[in-house]
Write an enzyme that holds these catalytic residues in place. Structure first.
Site, PDB file in Angstrom:
ATOM      1  N   THR A  99     -26.730  78.716  59.483  1.00  0.00           N
ATOM      2  CA  THR A  99     -27.547  77.667  60.103  1.00  0.00           C
ATOM      3  C   THR A  99     -28.752  77.401  59.198  1.00  0.00           C
ATOM      4  OG1 THR A  99     -28.841  79.238  61.420  1.00  0.00           O
ATOM      5  CG2 THR A  99     -26.814  78.400  62.421  1.00  0.00           C
ATOM      6  N   GLY A 161     -25.656  80.964  45.440  1.00  0.00           N
ATOM      7  CA  GLY A 161     -24.264  80.565  45.675  1.00  0.00           C
ATOM      8  C   GLY A 161     -23.309  81.563  45.048  1.00  0.00           C
ATOM      9  N   GLY A 213     -25.218  67.865  48.686  1.00  0.00           N
ATOM     10  CA  GLY A 213     -25.237  69.019  49.588  1.00  0.00           C
ATOM     11  C   GLY A 213     -25.865  70.248  48.960  1.00  0.00           C
ATOM     12  N   ASP A 227     -37.391  78.210  48.803  1.00  0.00           N
ATOM     13  CA  ASP A 227     -35.993  78.672  48.726  1.00  0.00           C
ATOM     14  C   ASP A 227     -35.864  79.717  47.613  1.00  0.00           C
ATOM     15  OD1 ASP A 227     -32.987  78.288  49.273  1.00  0.00           O
ATOM     16  OD2 ASP A 227     -33.167  77.958  47.113  1.00  0.00           O
ATOM     17  N   LYS A 231     -34.969  83.867  47.893  1.00  0.00           N
ATOM     18  CA  LYS A 231     -33.958  84.556  47.082  1.00  0.00           C
ATOM     19  C   LYS A 231     -34.567  85.754  46.345  1.00  0.00           C
ATOM     20  CE  LYS A 231     -31.178  80.395  46.781  1.00  0.00           C
ATOM     21  NZ  LYS A 231     -31.048  79.059  46.185  1.00  0.00           N
TER      22      LYS A 231
HETATM   23  N1  HSE Z   1     -31.054  74.553  48.315  1.00  0.00           N
HETATM   24  C1  HSE Z   1     -30.456  75.620  47.591  1.00  0.00           C
HETATM   25  C2  HSE Z   1     -30.506  75.309  46.125  1.00  0.00           C
HETATM   26  C3  HSE Z   1     -29.059  75.802  48.062  1.00  0.00           C
HETATM   27  O1  HSE Z   1     -30.834  74.182  45.768  1.00  0.00           O
HETATM   28  O2  HSE Z   1     -30.266  76.180  45.322  1.00  0.00           O
HETATM   29  C4  HSE Z   1     -28.514  77.155  47.863  1.00  0.00           C
HETATM   30  O3  HSE Z   1     -29.326  78.174  48.299  1.00  0.00           O
END
Ligand code: HSE
Length: 346
Positions: A99, A161, A213, A227, A231
């Site tokens: 989510t 990813g 996406g 973001d 990480k």
């Molecule tokens: N928004 C993230 C990115 C997606 O651009 O890397 C994957 O975590």
């Protein structure tokens, strides 16, 4: 011995929709190589949820989402079947959570993951919020706290990813002291910076990242560095064994950078990236930061294209180990979830 892995899936945005697609496309490979069948016994999205102990029709779920409808509209579906209710009431082997990130409270994902682990389900996350705010708590509820008899917690999709950031650091560098970690772990800002360097506009590049996406549901998380910070927080906790909250260190995004900053760096033989860095200090802990950083042009993270993310570990006995991945959409993130599914099924 053939095994069936029963899943509860929360969130059916870009990542989990692609996970459903690859559960279908890799079905024969999963059966042949891993003797594994995946059954989706419950799903929920923002409309509500639907369940079936014998397995939902995955093609129908995919078609429903492709038609932009919520799963609560399916036969047996209900607006009241939210993730928390599903994990409390349905028997499954693993809970798959993707989510949108909530950096204020990590809810509703955090409570649902906590409940799933307490009920003995493995948890596989693409949502970084619960890990960025509550990793130590979730580790203790799972095998990540050191007790292999507890349910497994996996989140390789959360840190770039398909880029094997976590596996490389935790598994492949076992026995080494990690002196520092450098990462370009946000695809959206990498795409924007490399596009601006070539004369493209910030707004157009962000729009394209959203259309593909890649960007977060709230793209300020990408461009303001959060973001990437999520990480790095996960790397600090899971690889460097340093209990860390995303609010513990300084974070600067890319919004103040101009095209001139980028082209001037190139003229000086450098490239500016949004760098996540963990550096071991004299006390043996790690100083963490996320900020735009000019790297020499021959640095592994400076050589990457607009589609690539990468990580570099500097160690004592393993030398320098690095990995990159090129990802043009959310499929590789779904692939990372599939590798975690195979891992927990073992
Ligand atoms: N928004 C993230 C990115 C997606 O651009 O890397 C994957 O975590």
């Amino acid at each position: 011995m053939p095994r069936t892995l029963r899943l509860i899936i929360a969130g059916l945005g870009n990542v989990n929709l692609n996970l459903l697609r690859i559960i279908k496309s890799q079905q024969a490979l999963l059966a042949k190589n891993y003797q594994l069948t995946v059954s989706v016994v419950a799903v929920c999205d923002s409309s509500g949820g639907v369940s079936n102990p014998n397995g939902l029709d995955i093609d129908l779920l995919i078609a429903t989402k492709e038609a932009k409808r919520g799963v609560a509209s399916l036969p047996g579906g209900s607006a009241s079947l939210i993730a928390q209710r599903l994990v409390e009431s349905i028997d499954a082997d693993a809970f798959v959570e993707a989510t949108p990130v909530n950096l204020q409270t990590a809810e509703p994902g955090l409570s649902a993951v906590r409940t799933a682990l307490k009920r003995g389900m493995h948890a596989i996350l693409a949502n970084k919020g619960p890990l960025a705010l509550a990793y130590p708590e979730l580790a203790v509820l799972s095998d990540m706290g050191g007790d292999p008899s507890k349910p497994k917690l996996r989140f390789s999709a959360c840190v770039g990813g398909a880029l094997p950031t976590i596996n490389l650091g935790r598994r492949d560098l076992a026995g080494s002291v990690i002196h520092s970690v450098e990462g370009v772990l946000n695809g959206t800002t990498q795409y924007i910076l490399r596009s601006m360097e070539r004369g493209g506009s910030y707004a157009e590049a962000l729009k394209e990242a959203q259309e593909r996406g890649l960007a977060e549901t709230d793209p300020t998380l990408d461009v303001e560095g959060w973001d990437a910070a999520n990480k790095l927080t996960i790397v600090a906790n899971a690889v460097l064994n340093q209990p860390t909250n995303v609010r513990d260190f300084s974070v600067t995004g890319i919004t103040a950078l101009t095209a001139a900053d980028l082209t001037n760096a190139v003229a000086q033989g450098q490239r500016i990236v949004l760098l996540c860095k963990a550096e071991r200090n004299a006390a043996g802990s790690y100083d963490l930061s996320v900020k735009p950083t000019a790297l020499p042009a021959d640095h592994p993270l400076a050589r990457m294209s607009e589609w690539e993310m990468g990580v570099v570990y500097h160690t004592d006995i393993s030398g320098r180990a690095s990995a990159t991945s090129a990802e043009r959409g959310p499929m590789p993130t779904a692939a990372a979830m599939l590798r975690d599914l195979i891992d927990v099924s073992r």
